[in-house]
Design a protein around this motif. Structure first.
Motif, mmCIF file in Angstrom:
data_model
loop_
_atom_site.group_PDB
_atom_site.id
_atom_site.type_symbol
_atom_site.label_atom_id
_atom_site.label_comp_id
_atom_site.label_asym_id
_atom_site.label_seq_id
_atom_site.Cartn_x
_atom_site.Cartn_y
_atom_site.Cartn_z
ATOM 1 N N THR B 168 0.997 -0.946 0.702
ATOM 2 C CA THR B 168 0.082 0.241 0.208
ATOM 3 C C THR B 168 0.946 1.392 0.090
ATOM 4 O O THR B 168 2.035 1.403 0.820
ATOM 5 N N ASP B 169 0.352 2.811 -0.837
ATOM 6 C CA ASP B 169 1.044 3.350 -0.690
ATOM 7 C C ASP B 169 0.069 4.692 0.157
ATOM 8 O O ASP B 169 0.661 5.172 -0.067
ATOM 9 N N THR B 170 -0.213 3.902 1.170
ATOM 10 C CA THR B 170 -1.438 5.281 1.469
ATOM 11 C C THR B 170 -0.629 5.281 3.358
ATOM 12 O O THR B 170 -1.082 6.082 4.020
ATOM 13 N N LEU B 171 0.644 4.593 3.511
ATOM 14 C CA LEU B 171 1.255 4.713 4.937
ATOM 15 C C LEU B 171 1.990 5.383 4.433
ATOM 16 O O LEU B 171 2.945 5.747 3.983
ATOM 17 N N GLN B 185 3.029 -4.604 8.149
ATOM 18 C CA GLN B 185 2.396 -3.520 8.425
ATOM 19 C C GLN B 185 1.052 -2.919 8.762
ATOM 20 O O GLN B 185 0.363 -2.407 9.783
ATOM 21 N N VAL B 186 0.309 -4.106 8.453
ATOM 22 C CA VAL B 186 -1.348 -4.522 8.245
ATOM 23 C C VAL B 186 -1.759 -5.443 8.505
ATOM 24 O O VAL B 186 -2.708 -5.484 8.163
ATOM 25 N N ALA B 187 -0.653 -6.026 8.127
ATOM 26 C CA ALA B 187 -1.339 -7.865 8.414
ATOM 27 C C ALA B 187 -1.016 -8.627 9.260
ATOM 28 O O ALA B 187 -1.280 -9.973 9.918
ATOM 29 N N PHE B 194 -2.886 -1.446 13.969
ATOM 30 C CA PHE B 194 -3.152 -0.232 13.857
ATOM 31 C C PHE B 194 -3.993 -0.203 12.904
ATOM 32 O O PHE B 194 -4.439 1.589 12.987
ATOM 33 N N LEU B 195 -4.283 -1.130 11.984
ATOM 34 C CA LEU B 195 -5.249 -0.632 10.894
ATOM 35 C C LEU B 195 -6.970 -0.331 12.152
ATOM 36 O O LEU B 195 -7.574 0.577 12.054
ATOM 37 N N ALA B 196 -6.708 -1.208 12.933
ATOM 38 C CA ALA B 196 -8.356 -1.270 13.870
ATOM 39 C C ALA B 196 -8.141 0.926 14.597
ATOM 40 O O ALA B 196 -9.200 1.400 14.779
ATOM 41 N N ASN B 197 -7.259 1.021 14.780
ATOM 42 C CA ASN B 197 -6.831 2.226 15.908
ATOM 43 C C ASN B 197 -7.621 3.479 14.255
ATOM 44 O O ASN B 197 -8.709 4.175 14.987
ATOM 45 N N ARG B 198 -6.656 3.083 12.959
ATOM 46 C CA ARG B 198 -7.273 4.026 12.252
ATOM 47 C C ARG B 198 -8.853 4.513 11.565
ATOM 48 O O ARG B 198 -8.742 5.231 11.723
#
Lengths: 310, 310
Positions: B168-171, B185-187, B194-198
């Motif tokens: 992903t380019d979104t981080l 960073q996402v899995a 991190f995904l949950a908090n975001r």
């Protein structure tokens, strides 16, 4: 002792044939047409006849022939069977078994892109390495993965099908495979033309590409002439391909990426754009992976086919 | 005839040891502490002593022992050397040579994640297959690639380092590796948090996750309780991991993906989210690739280590 080996590369219109010595020197190279009529049923007999003729012509001792290696445009499983090969009009063909019966020689077979990768590892841009990824940038994007000297075939014969790695969510048109955002859509000759047309349509920035024919060749010619818009197109191409190769490195960690196919005729400038982004995206341990241009051109297939036996 | 084999999994705090018969039944399983002081110089002598003690305790005939397989948390090259293993405080260690001298037995070694993949292929979630990708979702994301029954080591020992595939380019924050947008960073467990908090910060949509501890476990517990926000988080996780695995399939085309690590304790629901996106992104030939949960847990390493010799 074995002295000779045949390498055969069966394409949709032409069959390339090579007679090699066991060190990999090509002694003779010729072509015959691919007769696809009647479900391609003449193809293997034609190849067998070509081999038989060459054995007689050169008066070779059959005991000295290591065998026949064959590359075909389709998946080949470990039993040497081809489930289907559209360009040859083949349904299921028990390739190895049939060719052994036709020639009386040992036969091994592989997918043409994988076999070409083996050829480039043996005598081309990847010579001296055992972990090689060949990336073929032509009308589509093909590939072949060599790990520890062996072709990575995979469960469905789809090992090295890197043209369909997803690299972008920005496309709205579909790839031939049915998915959207495949590497092939942005890094093949067709893909580079797409990127160029999209960039040129975005604004009126001056470029020597405007008004002329747009192709991978004209884009990289313009890059060499320092055309700013062309360089932007090359950056976008390099970003997608560099990203895909970095992700491949996180899977098989090759020694070297060898870049071939028609687009690679652009020469070393092509590697600059790919390597720039590769080194940005690649995992720390893999940032120094080597890059080279393919060296065998259309002969990679016959070299790799011969190597299957040696 | 060989009857027994040792499988050793060296971790940063504990060394897991297993005595196996050659069919892969574990006869005895025990642990010793990892002493990392003095650059970890006691580790191999401790392992050798543990093996020697077990041989005496069980009164084994040394002629009947196939050897010792070892997994270590670091790269291992084809000569059995470890350039460095940070968690063991090791610099260069000639692991195989040193252990052969210490034990008088045949020794083979591999990276722990790769060896675990071999274990899962042999006796776990990938049993019956020869082309297996193990994906370990823990604090980080690790992996091991088995192609045609053999570990894919790669040029820098980075084969299977799939946690650093760019997805992903979104981080905007960096991965431990220095890159940005890595699968890890996402899995990973950390990535899911991190995904949950975001997601929770994005709006005020009601969710049982609000106000409590956020972890991979609480997210998937909430998914099982039909929490809409948690399901959105699981979709995003599944999209990134499914994409990465589809891209891996375009490289090595495995028979099966085996999902392990702490996050996999969420169970079959985890596979639903991964498979959904895998089948969307995967190349046509690979859309039916199998998925399974890992079965050996923390024992995968000792099984795979033993399998190195068998």
């Amino acid at each position: 002792m074995k002295k000779y080996c045949f390498g055969i590369d069966i394409g949709g219109t032409t069959i390339k044939c090579g007679l090699f010595d066991v060190k990999g020197t090509v002694l003779e190279k010729w072509e015959i047409p691919t007769r696809t009529e009647h479900n391609g049923s003449s193809i293997l007999p034609d190849v067998a006849a070509a081999i038989g003729d060459k054995i007689r012509e050169k008066d070779l001792d059959r005991e000295e022939i290591a065998g026949v290696g064959i590359g075909v445009p389709g998946p080949v499983n470990e039993e040497g069977e081809v489930p289907t090969a559209v360009n040859l009009h083949w349904g299921y063909v028990n390739l190895v078994d049939q060719m052994q019966k036709l020639t009386g020689l040992e036969v091994k077979a592989g997918n043409d892109a994988n076999v070409a990768a083996l050829g480039e590892m043996w005598k081309g841009g990847g010579a001296g390495y055992h972990n090689v990824v060949l990336v073929t940038l032509g009308t589509g994007v093909g590939g072949g993965i060599i790990n520890n000297g062996q072709i990575v075939i995979g469960s469905h014969g789809a090992g090295g099908e890197i043209g369909h790695i997803h690299v972008t969510d920005t496309l709205t048109h579909k790839c031939n495979c049915g998915n959207c955002g495949c590497l092939e859509q942005v890094a093949s000759a067709t893909g580079i033309t797409f990127l160029a047309n999209r960039r040129l349509a975005a604004d009126n920035a001056p470029s020597m590409l405007r008004g002329g024919e747009i192709s991978a060749k004209t884009v990289f010619d313009a890059v060499k002439a320092d055309d700013d818009v062309a360089k932007e197109i090359a950056e976008e191409f390099g970003k997608y391909l560099g990203l895909a190769l970095a992700n491949i490195a996180g899977v098989t960690d090759p020694d070297i990426f060898v870049i071939g196919g028609g687009v690679s005729k652009a020469g070393p400038v092509l590697l600059e754009y790919i390597e720039k982004y590769y080194r940005e995206y690649a995992f720390l341990s893999c940032k120094d992976t080597a890059f080279a241009l393919a060296e065998l051109g259309n002969d990679a297939g016959i070299y790799g086919a011969a190597k299957l036996l040696l």
